[in-house]
Motif scaffolding. Structure first.
Motif, PDB file in Angstrom:
ATOM      1  N   GLU A  50      -9.548  -3.677  22.030  1.00 18.19           N
ATOM      2  CA  GLU A  50     -10.452  -4.816  21.960  1.00 18.19           C
ATOM      3  C   GLU A  50     -11.622  -4.564  21.016  1.00 18.19           C
ATOM      4  O   GLU A  50     -12.218  -5.506  20.486  1.00 18.19           O
ATOM      5  CB  GLU A  50     -10.978  -5.159  23.359  1.00 18.19           C
ATOM      6  CG  GLU A  50      -9.895  -5.663  24.311  1.00 18.19           C
ATOM      7  CD  GLU A  50     -10.462  -6.020  25.675  1.00 18.19           C
ATOM      8  OE1 GLU A  50     -11.660  -5.733  25.909  1.00 18.19           O
ATOM      9  OE2 GLU A  50      -9.719  -6.582  26.500  1.00 18.19           O
ATOM     10  N   ALA A  51     -11.973  -3.306  20.785  1.00 14.91           N
ATOM     11  CA  ALA A  51     -13.107  -2.983  19.934  1.00 14.91           C
ATOM     12  C   ALA A  51     -12.753  -3.052  18.452  1.00 14.91           C
ATOM     13  O   ALA A  51     -13.647  -2.962  17.598  1.00 14.91           O
ATOM     14  CB  ALA A  51     -13.630  -1.580  20.263  1.00 14.91           C
ATOM     15  N   ALA A  52     -11.477  -3.207  18.133  1.00 18.92           N
ATOM     16  CA  ALA A  52     -11.043  -3.177  16.731  1.00 18.92           C
ATOM     17  C   ALA A  52     -11.064  -4.568  16.109  1.00 18.92           C
ATOM     18  O   ALA A  52     -10.948  -5.586  16.797  1.00 18.92           O
ATOM     19  CB  ALA A  52      -9.633  -2.588  16.634  1.00 18.92           C
ATOM     20  N   THR A  53     -11.214  -4.606  14.798  1.00 21.69           N
ATOM     21  CA  THR A  53     -11.131  -5.838  14.016  1.00 21.69           C
ATOM     22  C   THR A  53     -10.131  -5.621  12.885  1.00 21.69           C
ATOM     23  O   THR A  53     -10.249  -4.648  12.131  1.00 21.69           O
ATOM     24  CB  THR A  53     -12.482  -6.235  13.419  1.00 21.69           C
ATOM     25  OG1 THR A  53     -13.412  -6.501  14.468  1.00 21.69           O
ATOM     26  CG2 THR A  53     -12.344  -7.476  12.544  1.00 21.69           C
ATOM     27  N   ILE A  54      -9.159  -6.519  12.765  1.00 15.49           N
ATOM     28  CA  ILE A  54      -8.190  -6.484  11.672  1.00 15.49           C
ATOM     29  C   ILE A  54      -8.601  -7.579  10.686  1.00 15.49           C
ATOM     30  O   ILE A  54      -8.596  -8.759  11.033  1.00 15.49           O
ATOM     31  CB  ILE A  54      -6.757  -6.723  12.172  1.00 15.49           C
ATOM     32  CG1 ILE A  54      -6.437  -5.817  13.371  1.00 15.49           C
ATOM     33  CG2 ILE A  54      -5.762  -6.509  11.037  1.00 15.49           C
ATOM     34  CD1 ILE A  54      -6.533  -4.348  13.092  1.00 15.49           C
ATOM     35  N   LEU A  55      -8.962  -7.199   9.470  1.00 20.87           N
ATOM     36  CA  LEU A  55      -9.450  -8.143   8.474  1.00 20.87           C
ATOM     37  C   LEU A  55      -8.444  -8.265   7.329  1.00 20.87           C
ATOM     38  O   LEU A  55      -8.150  -7.292   6.643  1.00 20.87           O
ATOM     39  CB  LEU A  55     -10.800  -7.685   7.916  1.00 20.87           C
ATOM     40  CG  LEU A  55     -11.419  -8.565   6.829  1.00 20.87           C
ATOM     41  CD1 LEU A  55     -11.738  -9.952   7.388  1.00 20.87           C
ATOM     42  CD2 LEU A  55     -12.677  -7.917   6.266  1.00 20.87           C
ATOM     43  N   LYS A  86      -4.959  -7.276  21.081  1.00 20.47           N
ATOM     44  CA  LYS A  86      -6.268  -7.476  21.693  1.00 20.47           C
ATOM     45  C   LYS A  86      -7.397  -7.371  20.667  1.00 20.47           C
ATOM     46  O   LYS A  86      -8.537  -7.729  20.958  1.00 20.47           O
ATOM     47  CB  LYS A  86      -6.487  -6.463  22.818  1.00 20.47           C
ATOM     48  CG  LYS A  86      -5.560  -6.684  24.013  1.00 20.47           C
ATOM     49  CD  LYS A  86      -5.919  -5.757  25.157  1.00 20.47           C
ATOM     50  CE  LYS A  86      -5.046  -6.023  26.381  1.00 20.47           C
ATOM     51  NZ  LYS A  86      -5.395  -5.136  27.513  1.00 20.47           N
ATOM     52  N   ALA A  87      -7.075  -6.866  19.482  1.00 17.28           N
ATOM     53  CA  ALA A  87      -8.086  -6.738  18.432  1.00 17.28           C
ATOM     54  C   ALA A  87      -8.474  -8.113  17.905  1.00 17.28           C
ATOM     55  O   ALA A  87      -7.714  -9.078  18.020  1.00 17.28           O
ATOM     56  CB  ALA A  87      -7.545  -5.870  17.296  1.00 17.28           C
ATOM     57  N   ARG A  88      -9.648  -8.209  17.324  1.00 18.98           N
ATOM     58  CA  ARG A  88     -10.083  -9.445  16.680  1.00 18.98           C
ATOM     59  C   ARG A  88      -9.374  -9.572  15.334  1.00 18.98           C
ATOM     60  O   ARG A  88      -9.328  -8.621  14.566  1.00 18.98           O
ATOM     61  CB  ARG A  88     -11.600  -9.453  16.499  1.00 18.98           C
ATOM     62  CG  ARG A  88     -12.390  -9.466  17.805  1.00 18.98           C
ATOM     63  CD  ARG A  88     -13.891  -9.463  17.528  1.00 18.98           C
ATOM     64  NE  ARG A  88     -14.304  -8.197  16.949  1.00 18.98           N
ATOM     65  CZ  ARG A  88     -14.701  -7.144  17.670  1.00 18.98           C
ATOM     66  NH1 ARG A  88     -14.721  -7.224  18.995  1.00 18.98           N
ATOM     67  NH2 ARG A  88     -15.071  -6.023  17.077  1.00 18.98           N
ATOM     68  N   ILE A  89      -8.832 -10.750  15.050  1.00 24.89           N
ATOM     69  CA  ILE A  89      -8.106 -10.996  13.810  1.00 24.89           C
ATOM     70  C   ILE A  89      -8.910 -11.966  12.950  1.00 24.89           C
ATOM     71  O   ILE A  89      -9.211 -13.082  13.374  1.00 24.89           O
ATOM     72  CB  ILE A  89      -6.703 -11.579  14.083  1.00 24.89           C
ATOM     73  CG1 ILE A  89      -5.939 -10.709  15.102  1.00 24.89           C
ATOM     74  CG2 ILE A  89      -5.927 -11.710  12.784  1.00 24.89           C
ATOM     75  CD1 ILE A  89      -5.636  -9.310  14.611  1.00 24.89           C
TER      76      ILE A  89
END
Length: 217
Positions: A50-55, A86-89
């Motif tokens: 959940e703490a990750a962001t995929i950009l 669960k990561a932010r996309i």
């Protein structure tokens, strides 16, 4: 805070070692649409956090892993394993290295008259149709081909000649999630329900409810 540093990884082992870095950091990996390369190892390691962001910083074609993630998939399969997303996309579609429509049209205009033909094979269907219309506007006789899925062409000897139009699967189904994706999602949902169950009795109740549903179906 120390000055930010850029470190290049030259081997597979070095690339995988970035997954052991703790604290805030950014991993820049090639493979624009996430269908191959080291990026898949990084996604497997970080998609479920959940703490990750995929950009994403470029176009994602239909049917690619990148597009599936951008379209909001809750789970994907990576290297044979189911991974919950669960990561932010996020996406910033301004860093693509491809030329835009006017640039491509200008490049083609400089090569007129075109004695052969032009094949448009990359892009969304509506974009390809629009670009074909733009190319034919100053030259109505220009042969612009838009190959479809499963089409087979012979290229040498003048204009491409289509020798097969047997369609094994509809083009619109190429990027559509099928029952395998639905099954993977169901299994992940069951695993989550079981892990959240308070005790063994609660887990058995979940199993009984599933069996009851399957029997009714």
């Amino acid at each position: 805070m120390r000055d930010p540093q850029v470190r290049f990884t030259e081997t597979i082992e070095q690339s995988k070692a970035t997954d052991r870095i703790r604290g805030f950091h950014i991993v820049i990996a090639a493979s624009g649409m996430r269908d191959a390369g080291r990026i898949r190892h990084h996604l497997k390691e970080w998609l479920w956090r959940e703490a990750a962001t995929i950009l994403f910083v470029g176009f994602q074609a239909r049917g690619t892993l990148g597009r599936i993630l951008l379209d909001g998939a809750r789970h994907v399969r990576l290297m044979g394993e189911k991974v919950r997303v669960k990561a932010r996309i996020h996406s910033v579609d301004v860093y693509s290295g491809h030329a835009d429509g006017p640039q491509r049209a200008a490049w083609i205009a400089e090569r007129r008259p075109i004695s052969g033909s032009i094949c448009l094979t990359y892009g969304e269907e509506h974009a390809i149709d629009g670009f074909a219309d733009r190319l034919k506007k100053p030259d109505a006789g220009l042969l612009v081909i838009e190959p479809a899925l499963d089409g087979v062409f012979v290229l040498p000897g003048g204009a491409p000649r289509q020798i097969s139009s047997v369609v094994r699967s509809a083009a619109e189904s190429a990027d559509r999630l099928d029952w395998n994706n639905e099954l993977s999602g169901l299994i992940l949902d069951i695993d989550e329900q079981m892990s959240q169950a308070a005790d063994q009795r609660s887990r058995k109740q979940v199993v009984r409810q599933l069996r009851k549903t399957l029997t009714a179906a």
